[in-house]
Design a protein around this motif. Structure first.
Motif, PDB file in Angstrom:
ATOM      1  N   ASP B  31       0.796  -1.216   0.000  1.00  0.00           N
ATOM      2  CA  ASP B  31       0.000   0.000   0.000  1.00  0.00           C
ATOM      3  C   ASP B  31       0.834   1.274   0.000  1.00  0.00           C
ATOM      4  O   ASP B  31       0.298   2.377   0.082  1.00  0.00           O
ATOM      5  CB  ASP B  31      -0.959   0.013   1.196  1.00  0.00           C
ATOM      6  CG  ASP B  31      -0.247  -0.147   2.526  1.00  0.00           C
ATOM      7  OD1 ASP B  31      -0.935  -0.297   3.551  1.00  0.00           O
ATOM      8  OD2 ASP B  31       1.003  -0.119   2.540  1.00  0.00           O
ATOM      9  N   TYR B  32       2.146   1.110  -0.089  1.00  0.00           N
ATOM     10  CA  TYR B  32       3.010   2.293  -0.085  1.00  0.00           C
ATOM     11  C   TYR B  32       4.259   1.949  -0.875  1.00  0.00           C
ATOM     12  O   TYR B  32       4.887   0.908  -0.632  1.00  0.00           O
ATOM     13  CB  TYR B  32       3.357   2.675   1.359  1.00  0.00           C
ATOM     14  CG  TYR B  32       4.237   3.887   1.521  1.00  0.00           C
ATOM     15  CD1 TYR B  32       5.386   3.827   2.303  1.00  0.00           C
ATOM     16  CD2 TYR B  32       3.916   5.103   0.931  1.00  0.00           C
ATOM     17  CE1 TYR B  32       6.197   4.938   2.474  1.00  0.00           C
ATOM     18  CE2 TYR B  32       4.711   6.222   1.109  1.00  0.00           C
ATOM     19  CZ  TYR B  32       5.857   6.135   1.883  1.00  0.00           C
ATOM     20  OH  TYR B  32       6.644   7.236   2.059  1.00  0.00           O
ATOM     21  N   ARG B  51       1.126   6.470  -2.399  1.00  0.00           N
ATOM     22  CA  ARG B  51       0.296   5.546  -1.641  1.00  0.00           C
ATOM     23  C   ARG B  51      -0.676   4.858  -2.582  1.00  0.00           C
ATOM     24  O   ARG B  51      -0.942   5.333  -3.686  1.00  0.00           O
ATOM     25  CB  ARG B  51      -0.434   6.297  -0.527  1.00  0.00           C
ATOM     26  CG  ARG B  51       0.513   7.030   0.400  1.00  0.00           C
ATOM     27  CD  ARG B  51      -0.161   7.654   1.599  1.00  0.00           C
ATOM     28  NE  ARG B  51       0.746   8.533   2.317  1.00  0.00           N
ATOM     29  CZ  ARG B  51       1.708   8.130   3.141  1.00  0.00           C
ATOM     30  NH1 ARG B  51       1.893   6.845   3.345  1.00  0.00           N
ATOM     31  NH2 ARG B  51       2.484   9.003   3.753  1.00  0.00           N
ATOM     32  N   THR B  93       6.009  -1.525   0.827  1.00  0.00           N
ATOM     33  CA  THR B  93       5.708  -1.990   2.169  1.00  0.00           C
ATOM     34  C   THR B  93       4.195  -2.190   2.253  1.00  0.00           C
ATOM     35  O   THR B  93       3.444  -1.743   1.393  1.00  0.00           O
ATOM     36  CB  THR B  93       6.224  -1.008   3.238  1.00  0.00           C
ATOM     37  OG1 THR B  93       6.072  -1.615   4.528  1.00  0.00           O
ATOM     38  CG2 THR B  93       5.462   0.304   3.219  1.00  0.00           C
ATOM     39  N   ALA B  96       0.780  -1.684   7.172  1.00  0.00           N
ATOM     40  CA  ALA B  96       1.223  -0.705   8.166  1.00  0.00           C
ATOM     41  C   ALA B  96       2.577  -1.034   8.745  1.00  0.00           C
ATOM     42  O   ALA B  96       2.985  -0.437   9.726  1.00  0.00           O
ATOM     43  CB  ALA B  96       0.201  -0.579   9.294  1.00  0.00           C
ATOM     44  N   GLY B  97       3.298  -1.977   8.171  1.00  0.00           N
ATOM     45  CA  GLY B  97       4.636  -2.278   8.642  1.00  0.00           C
ATOM     46  C   GLY B  97       5.636  -1.389   7.956  1.00  0.00           C
ATOM     47  O   GLY B  97       5.372  -0.800   6.921  1.00  0.00           O
ATOM     48  N   ASN B  98       6.814  -1.298   8.495  1.00  0.00           N
ATOM     49  CA  ASN B  98       7.822  -0.456   7.918  1.00  0.00           C
ATOM     50  C   ASN B  98       8.924  -1.218   7.208  1.00  0.00           C
ATOM     51  O   ASN B  98       9.877  -0.629   6.747  1.00  0.00           O
ATOM     52  CB  ASN B  98       8.452   0.428   8.979  1.00  0.00           C
ATOM     53  CG  ASN B  98       7.804   1.793   9.015  1.00  0.00           C
ATOM     54  OD1 ASN B  98       6.997   2.107   8.152  1.00  0.00           O
ATOM     55  ND2 ASN B  98       8.147   2.585   9.997  1.00  0.00           N
ATOM     56  N   MET B  99       8.790  -2.536   7.136  1.00  0.00           N
ATOM     57  CA  MET B  99       9.801  -3.319   6.444  1.00  0.00           C
ATOM     58  C   MET B  99       9.689  -3.032   4.952  1.00  0.00           C
ATOM     59  O   MET B  99       8.659  -3.292   4.336  1.00  0.00           O
ATOM     60  CB  MET B  99       9.587  -4.807   6.693  1.00  0.00           C
ATOM     61  CG  MET B  99      10.611  -5.686   6.024  1.00  0.00           C
ATOM     62  SD  MET B  99      10.239  -7.435   6.185  1.00  0.00           S
ATOM     63  CE  MET B  99       9.032  -7.619   4.895  1.00  0.00           C
ATOM     64  N   LEU B 100      10.721  -2.467   4.374  1.00  0.00           N
ATOM     65  CA  LEU B 100      10.730  -2.189   2.950  1.00  0.00           C
ATOM     66  C   LEU B 100      11.284  -3.403   2.203  1.00  0.00           C
ATOM     67  O   LEU B 100      12.297  -3.974   2.598  1.00  0.00           O
ATOM     68  CB  LEU B 100      11.592  -0.965   2.645  1.00  0.00           C
ATOM     69  CG  LEU B 100      11.084   0.381   3.151  1.00  0.00           C
ATOM     70  CD1 LEU B 100      12.106   1.468   2.835  1.00  0.00           C
ATOM     71  CD2 LEU B 100       9.741   0.727   2.537  1.00  0.00           C
TER      72      LEU B 100
END
Lengths: 115, 112
Positions: B31-32, B51, B93, B96-100
């Protein structure tokens, strides 16, 4: 405003040794993520720290560990170094907020060579 | 696991021309999306993000297009300059996680 800083810039170790890499996040950021980038490849996520705890972890063995300090800076530790650990280690910082889509800004990296 | 990939490993363009760098992603939950530029010996530099509720976003000389139907992302650079020469990575990612998750990168070479 200083961006993300990392130290040292370069490091040479031998197999079996241990190494500690350091990262200071961008001003105002509270979350630090670590990535490993092998030559010619994209960065691979190692783990992320927020509020001094590991929040998320990628597919890396327990030899890779980290820490986050109250001032949000972070360390990456690698034990029992292998030749395959030679890579550019990148630190990225972000500001945790709603949605988990905070932009990550990267430091210049630490180039680790394991002989 | 699912990952982000790129169609072209190397792109060579003439100075002043427009460049288009493509990226395919396989995780429909993404989603990002972010484009980074990495010059030799440096860390990835943020260029532009988008987004999943958007199809297009413009910055200074750069435009990112997102086609969720075919899971495709592109970076357009207008009037490419020698200073644009670098490796470009797309990253995604989800949840809602930040792991790219990064793709393998495309090297852009600008000929004077």
């Amino acid at each position: 405003d200083a961006g993300v800083t990392q130290s040292p810039t370069h490091l040479i170790k031998t197999r079996g040794q241990q190494v500690t890499l350091r990262c200071s996040p961008k001003s105002g950021h509270d979350t630090v993520s670590w990535y490993q980038q092998a030559l010619g490849q994209g960065p691979q996520f190692i783990f992320q720290y927020y509020e001094e705890e590991e929040r998320q972890r990628g597919n890396f063995p327990d030899r890779f560990s980290g820490h986050q300090f109250p001032n949000y800076s972070s360390e990456l530790n690698v034990n029992a170094l292998l030749l395959g650990d030679s890579a550019l280690y990148l630190c990225a910082s972000s500001e945790r907020g709603l949605g988990g889509q905070e932009t990550q800004y990267f430091g210049p990296g630490t180039r680790l060579l394991v002989l | 696991g699912e990952s982000v990939g790129l169609h072209l490993p190397t792109l060579s363009v003439q100075e002043g021309d427009n460049s288009i760098i493509n990226c395919a992603y396989s995780n429909s939950a993404s989603d990002y999306f972010i484009w980074y530029k990495q010059e030799s010996g440096k860390g990835p530099q943020f260029i532009i993000d988008i987004r999943s509720n958007m199809d297009k976003r413009q910055g200074q000389r750069v435009t990112v297009l997102l086609n969720k139907t075919v899971k495709h992302l592109s970076l357009q650079i207008a009037a490419t300059q020698p200073g644009d020469s670098a490796v470009y990575f797309c990253a995604e990612t989800y949840n809602a996680g930040n792991m790219l998750t990064f793709g393998g990168g495309t090297r852009l070479m600008v000929k004077p």
